[in-house]
Design a protein around this motif. Structure first.
Motif, mmCIF file in Angstrom:
data_model
loop_
_atom_site.group_PDB
_atom_site.id
_atom_site.type_symbol
_atom_site.label_atom_id
_atom_site.label_comp_id
_atom_site.label_asym_id
_atom_site.label_seq_id
_atom_site.Cartn_x
_atom_site.Cartn_y
_atom_site.Cartn_z
ATOM 1 N N ASP A 1 0.815 -1.221 0.000
ATOM 2 C CA ASP A 1 0.000 0.000 0.000
ATOM 3 C C ASP A 1 0.848 1.271 0.000
ATOM 4 O O ASP A 1 0.529 2.236 -0.690
ATOM 5 N N LEU A 2 1.904 1.292 0.786
ATOM 6 C CA LEU A 2 2.731 2.502 0.887
ATOM 7 C C LEU A 2 3.387 2.838 -0.446
ATOM 8 O O LEU A 2 3.471 4.014 -0.828
ATOM 9 N N THR A 3 3.809 1.826 -1.177
ATOM 10 C CA THR A 3 4.400 2.062 -2.499
ATOM 11 C C THR A 3 3.368 2.642 -3.451
ATOM 12 O O THR A 3 3.650 3.608 -4.177
ATOM 13 N N VAL A 4 2.164 2.074 -3.446
ATOM 14 C CA VAL A 4 1.084 2.597 -4.305
ATOM 15 C C VAL A 4 0.761 4.035 -3.922
ATOM 16 O O VAL A 4 0.601 4.908 -4.779
ATOM 17 N N GLU A 5 0.695 4.299 -2.616
ATOM 18 C CA GLU A 5 0.403 5.662 -2.155
ATOM 19 C C GLU A 5 1.534 6.624 -2.544
ATOM 20 O O GLU A 5 1.273 7.750 -2.977
ATOM 21 N N ALA A 6 2.764 6.191 -2.404
ATOM 22 C CA ALA A 6 3.906 7.039 -2.778
ATOM 23 C C ALA A 6 3.859 7.382 -4.261
ATOM 24 O O ALA A 6 4.027 8.550 -4.647
ATOM 25 N N GLY B 1 1.237 7.364 -6.115
ATOM 26 C CA GLY B 1 0.080 8.234 -6.302
ATOM 27 C C GLY B 1 0.430 9.685 -6.000
ATOM 28 O O GLY B 1 0.028 10.600 -6.721
ATOM 29 N N ASN B 2 1.190 9.914 -4.932
ATOM 30 C CA ASN B 2 1.614 11.269 -4.594
ATOM 31 C C ASN B 2 2.571 11.834 -5.631
ATOM 32 O O ASN B 2 2.488 13.016 -5.983
ATOM 33 N N ILE B 3 3.463 11.008 -6.133
ATOM 34 C CA ILE B 3 4.388 11.466 -7.174
ATOM 35 C C ILE B 3 3.609 11.818 -8.434
ATOM 36 O O ILE B 3 3.863 12.835 -9.084
ATOM 37 N N SER B 4 2.615 11.000 -8.779
ATOM 38 C CA SER B 4 1.759 11.287 -9.927
ATOM 39 C C SER B 4 0.992 12.590 -9.734
ATOM 40 O O SER B 4 0.882 13.415 -10.654
ATOM 41 N N GLU B 5 0.468 12.785 -8.529
ATOM 42 C CA GLU B 5 -0.256 14.029 -8.227
ATOM 43 C C GLU B 5 0.676 15.234 -8.328
ATOM 44 O O GLU B 5 0.296 16.293 -8.854
ATOM 45 N N ALA B 6 1.905 15.079 -7.847
ATOM 46 C CA ALA B 6 2.889 16.161 -7.959
ATOM 47 C C ALA B 6 3.191 16.463 -9.421
ATOM 48 O O ALA B 6 3.299 17.638 -9.815
ATOM 49 N N LEU B 7 3.311 15.422 -10.244
ATOM 50 C CA LEU B 7 3.557 15.619 -11.674
ATOM 51 C C LEU B 7 2.393 16.355 -12.329
ATOM 52 O O LEU B 7 2.600 17.225 -13.181
ATOM 53 N N GLU B 8 1.174 16.033 -11.913
ATOM 54 C CA GLU B 8 0.006 16.755 -12.445
ATOM 55 C C GLU B 8 0.094 18.241 -12.124
ATOM 56 O O GLU B 8 -0.209 19.091 -12.970
ATOM 57 N N ALA B 9 0.529 18.577 -10.912
ATOM 58 C CA ALA B 9 0.701 19.987 -10.539
ATOM 59 C C ALA B 9 1.773 20.640 -11.396
ATOM 60 O O ALA B 9 1.620 21.784 -11.850
ATOM 61 N N VAL B 10 2.848 19.909 -11.655
ATOM 62 C CA VAL B 10 3.925 20.437 -12.499
ATOM 63 C C VAL B 10 3.436 20.618 -13.936
ATOM 64 O O VAL B 10 3.808 21.593 -14.608
ATOM 65 N N GLU B 11 2.592 19.724 -14.407
ATOM 66 C CA GLU B 11 2.006 19.880 -15.749
ATOM 67 C C GLU B 11 1.185 21.171 -15.832
ATOM 68 O O GLU B 11 1.243 21.898 -16.820
ATOM 69 N N ILE B 12 0.413 21.445 -14.790
ATOM 70 C CA ILE B 12 -0.375 22.678 -14.757
ATOM 71 C C ILE B 12 0.554 23.893 -14.711
ATOM 72 O O ILE B 12 0.341 24.878 -15.427
ATOM 73 N N ALA B 13 1.594 23.817 -13.888
ATOM 74 C CA ALA B 13 2.569 24.907 -13.824
ATOM 75 C C ALA B 13 3.203 25.137 -15.195
ATOM 76 O O ALA B 13 3.387 26.281 -15.627
ATOM 77 N N ARG B 14 3.504 24.055 -15.888
ATOM 78 C CA ARG B 14 4.087 24.165 -17.235
ATOM 79 C C ARG B 14 3.103 24.857 -18.173
ATOM 80 O O ARG B 14 3.496 25.704 -18.985
ATOM 81 N N GLY B 15 1.831 24.521 -18.066
ATOM 82 C CA GLY B 15 0.821 25.190 -18.882
ATOM 83 C C GLY B 15 0.765 26.681 -18.589
ATOM 84 O O GLY B 15 0.658 27.502 -19.501
ATOM 85 N N HIS B 16 0.871 27.027 -17.308
ATOM 86 C CA HIS B 16 0.895 28.441 -16.944
ATOM 87 C C HIS B 16 2.152 29.126 -17.475
ATOM 88 O O HIS B 16 2.102 30.294 -17.866
ATOM 89 N N LEU B 17 3.254 28.386 -17.486
ATOM 90 C CA LEU B 17 4.493 28.954 -18.037
ATOM 91 C C LEU B 17 4.328 29.238 -19.525
ATOM 92 O O LEU B 17 4.760 30.289 -20.016
ATOM 93 N N TYR B 18 3.691 28.332 -20.250
ATOM 94 C CA TYR B 18 3.422 28.571 -21.671
ATOM 95 C C TYR B 18 2.449 29.728 -21.857
ATOM 96 O O TYR B 18 2.583 30.524 -22.786
ATOM 97 N N ALA B 19 1.469 29.858 -20.956
ATOM 98 C CA ALA B 19 0.555 31.004 -21.015
ATOM 99 C C ALA B 19 1.330 32.297 -20.768
ATOM 100 O O ALA B 19 1.117 33.303 -21.459
ATOM 101 N N PHE B 20 2.236 32.281 -19.794
ATOM 102 C CA PHE B 20 3.104 33.417 -19.521
ATOM 103 C C PHE B 20 3.906 33.788 -20.772
ATOM 104 O O PHE B 20 4.015 34.959 -21.139
#
Length: 144
Positions: free
Chosen positions: A15-20, A22-41
């Motif tokens: 479970d801890l590996t799956v959760e870890a 999952g958190n890394i994936s969620e962090a990557l999603e945030a970075v993807e959004i940040a990248r989109g904002h950078l392109y908007a900038f």
């Protein structure tokens, strides 16, 4: 649990590996959004500079030469960061931080869960959905 091989955890993964992951994936999603904002900038800064150029030309045409000269000298075409226009900022981000993040996230999934994506979310969906209810199907085309 319904089967969907690309979204179920391989045997022996805790479970801890799956959760870890999952958190890394969620962090990557945030970075993807940040990248989109950078392109908007990047786009908005470029549009701002081009529109500024039009306004400066109009100032000059209206006889405000000294002010137009100052805008052209100090602002039109200016770097947004030391030595960089926005395309250079985007390229550095893409080639550095973003590329490293994408690579490490994929390497972690490959090493730990046979490259499978969204296992955490898939298990959350299985836990939260109402089996057999319309709109709660396990995957497209299934009726369970």
């Amino acid at each position: 649990m319904a089967t969907d091989e690309e979204h179920i955890r391989p045997d022996g993964v805790d479970d801890l590996t799956v959760e870890a992951l999952g958190n890394i994936s969620e962090a990557l999603e945030a970075v993807e959004i940040a990248r989109g904002h950078l392109y908007a900038f990047h786009r908005l800064s470029g549009t701002g500079d081009l529109t500024l150029g039009k306004g400066v030309a109009q100032l000059r045409e209206a006889g405000h030469t000294e002010l137009a000269d100052r805008f052209e000298r100090d602002l039109v075409g200016r770097n947004v960061l030391h030595g960089r226009w926005t395309f250079q900022v985007v390229e550095e981000y893409d080639d550095g931080y973003y590329a490293t993040f994408k690579q490490l996230e994929k390497e972690a999934r490959t090493a730990l869960v046979e490259g499978r994506r969204h296992i955490y979310e898939s298990e959350m969906k299985e836990d939260r959905r109402t089996h057999g209810a319309p709109g709660h199907e396990y995957r497209p085309g299934s009726h369970e």
